[in-house]
Write an enzyme that holds these catalytic residues in place. Structure first.
Site, PDB file in Angstrom:
ATOM      1  CB  SER A   1      12.822  24.651  21.780  1.00 48.24           C
ATOM      2  OG  SER A   1      11.842  25.347  22.511  1.00 48.24           O
TER       3      SER A   1
ATOM      4  CB  CYS B   1      15.787  33.196  29.496  1.00 52.96           C
ATOM      5  SG  CYS B   1      15.371  32.681  27.807  1.00 52.96           S
ATOM      6  CG  ASP B   2      14.891  28.170  27.658  1.00 58.04           C
ATOM      7  OD1 ASP B   2      13.970  28.775  28.230  1.00 58.04           O
ATOM      8  OD2 ASP B   2      14.745  27.583  26.577  1.00 58.04           O
ATOM      9  CE  LYS B   3      19.625  26.357  26.713  1.00 58.28           C
ATOM     10  NZ  LYS B   3      18.398  27.016  26.260  1.00 58.28           N
TER      11      LYS B   3
ATOM     12  CB  CYS C   1      12.840  35.585  29.398  1.00 59.72           C
ATOM     13  SG  CYS C   1      12.264  34.711  27.935  1.00 59.72           S
TER      14      CYS C   1
ATOM     15  CG  ASP D   1      17.404  29.637  24.305  1.00 61.82           C
ATOM     16  OD1 ASP D   1      18.512  30.183  24.257  1.00 61.82           O
ATOM     17  OD2 ASP D   1      17.166  28.636  25.001  1.00 61.82           O
TER      18      ASP D   1
END
Length: 558
Positions: free
Chosen positions: A472, A126-128, A53, A85
């Site tokens: 997720s 990425c996600d966070k 990512c 993740d």
């Protein structure tokens, strides 16, 4: 920009001998005499080799820096962290995932606050790190632009990371051979970019663009593309324009902007994590936002995107037909977006969308408003005696809207995954995974491994899963997370016993444990909170400071 403004904006302006040490330090990093009177633009890069990512973001940061320099600023690239993740899911390491959001926000605030940058570009992939970047920018409240690192390309056979998780579940059922799992694993993640469905990364990128904090189109670009390089250069230049106009995040991140973001997330069938992150971001900038806002907006906004994990298409395919801009224009014309919200272009959302062309006639990814996948939101905020302060469900319509079953209780994600893989979990069960909340985990792990195992074993239509953890963006099925109060706090989920009947009603937005009030009182009297799992380090500190998931799980709350 005239000389007076250059000097006013410039943090290291030297009018006397006192600043000589600062000049010396900066000169060593490459500053010239001319640079000392330019606005400094910090470029917050989340580059790392720990995940595809973010593996390309060092190059994107350099492009953003070049854009700022060409527009008359002086760019200074610095790094913050990221975790993966996808790699950590199903392990103890996943407890650090949500924690990383706070670390990223803290680190951006710390570096930019210390160095006195005039403006900022933050690049996440990425996600966070995306909500973490936004929270850092909001705390500093200096002219800023967020850039999304872009989506990955699909693997052969239309595969992606979630294909691997579900292949493992299919193997345990006997539906796939080991060599078939290996074949999927080797090709599903072919290069740089964020996971390819409307999982958390693409959801949050879309939400941030809808908020007005990214340039138009930034959320829907391939990670490796000329469009993404141009987006980065334009973002660097845009910060200089924002400085000239004195436009800050607090001017953009209004309550109406957050309502726009919620609307777009719903239309795209986005991740449940958006609820957690949008509330945390709103908290940071001082905008009141609650779970009830998701319910209120969700009553009038349909699900229009046929995208993974519940649908068919990947983000790269949405990119190919125009991204989210045509969708946003449709929503605006229908009166579902606030068009007068200011954005990082210096123009309003309506002005940005004025010349956007519609989607091609021959496309099946985004439905028309009169032919929705679901007429109202897939994000359901549930209440009841099992979740007195709320829970978040993702009900896309494929799962039905009602589930009743017997509780199968597990005290951790690992135990639940083993129960699914070994056949302990059977049709009709409601899998209960507790002590995985923000404090209890600590860290509120995603339940991607057990949900993927359930789908892989063919139980997706016959088993529900509830947890005080989260999911997720790749999770699908009849799942309810963010149950509050969490088990570690003595919430009702801590008192569930095997065999209890649980009823989930996504039409009336309720989640009910069919146990008498007196029995619950008796159980609570016997209950004791488990000892903290960590007593030192970042997880211990997080567990002591984090708030409820129903308020965004922030660590700087009141």
């Amino acid at each position: 920009m005239n000389e007076d403004k250059r000097r006013r904006y410039s943090a290291p302006v030297v009018d006397g001998i006192a600043k000589a040490p600062s000049r010396a330090m900066l000169r060593a990093t490459g500053f010239t005499d001319e640079d000392f009177v330019k606005p400094q633009v910090g470029i917050a890069s989340t580059w790392s080799r720990v995940t595809p990512c973010n593996m390309h973001i060092d190059g994107l940061a350099r492009e953003a820096g070049a854009g700022a320099d060409a527009a008359g600023g002086k760019s200074v690239i610095f790094n913050t962290i990221t975790i993966s993740d996808g790699i950590a899911n199903g392990t103890e390491g996943m407890k650090y995932s949500l924690v990383s959001r706070e670390v990223i926000a803290d680190s951006i605030e710390t570096v930019a606050g210390c160095e006195g940058f005039d403006g900022l570009v933050a690049i996440g992939g990425c996600d966070k790190n995306m909500p973490g970047c936004l929270m850092g920018l909001a705390r500093l409240n200096r002219p800023s632009v967020f850039v999304y690192g872009g989506t990955i390309q699909p693997g052969p056979g239309h595969t992606d990371l979630i294909s691997v998780f579900e292949a493992v579940g299919a193997y345990t059922k006997g539906d796939k051979r080991l060599i078939e799992v290996e074949q999927v694993e080797k090709v599903a993640v072919p290069g740089p970019g964020s996971c390819g469905g409307m999982y958390t990364a693409n959801t949050m990128a879309s939400a941030i663009e809808a908020l007005g904090m990214s340039l138009p189109g930034s959320s829907a670009q391939n990670a490796v593309s000329e469009d993404k390089l141009a987006d980065c250069r334009a973002a660097g230049a845009a910060v200089l324009d924002l400085l000239e106009r004195d436009i800050k995040p607090s001017d953009i991140l209004t309550r109406e902007a957050f309502e726009n973001a919620i609307t777009v997330v719903i239309a795209l069938a986005g991740s449940t994590n958006a609820v957690l992150h949008l509330m945390a971001m709103a908290h940071t900038i001082g905008v009141p936002l609650s779970l009830e806002d998701f319910t209120r907006i969700g009553k009038r906004v349909p699900v229009l995107a046929d995208v993974r994990p519940s649908g068919h298409y990947l983000m790269s395919e949405l990119v190919a037909i125009g991204g989210i801009q045509p969708l946003m224009k449709t929503l605006l014309e229908e009166g579902l977006l606030h068009g007068d919200c200011l954005t990082v272009t210096g123009r309003t959302l309506a002005e940005n969308l004025a010349d956007v062309a519609p989607y091609p006639d021959e496309q099946n990814i985004i439905r028309a408003l009169d032919n929705p996948i679901k007429k109202d939101s897939h994000l359901r905020i549930l209440y009841g005696n099992l979740a007195p302060t709320g829970a978040v469900a993702k009900i896309t319509g494929h799962e039905g809207t009602h589930f009743s079953g017997k509780a199968r209780v597990f005290a951790s994600e690992e135990d639940a995954t083993a129960g699914v893989m070994e056949g302990t979990v059977v049709a009709g069960d409601v899998v209960v995974i507790r002590y995985e909340g923000p404090r209890g985990g600590p860290g509120m792990r995603e339940m991607l491994t057990p949900t993927s195992a359930i789908m892989g074993r063919g139980l997706g239509n016959d088993v529900a899963l509830i947890t005080d953890g989260r999911f997720s963006g790749g999770s699908h099925g009849f799942v309810v997370g963010h149950i509050t109060p969490e088990a570690q706090e003595g919430g009702p989920i801590a008192l569930v016993e095997d065999g209890d009947e649980i009823v989930i009603d996504a039409e009336h937005n309720t989640i009910t444990l069919n146990v008498s009030e007196q029995a619950m009182i008796d159980r609570h009297a016997r209950w004791q909170a488990p000892a903290p799992r960590y007593t030192r380090g970042v997880l211990a500190k997080y567990a002591r400071t984090v708030g409820s998931a129903s308020q965004g799980a922030v660590t700087d709350g009141d």
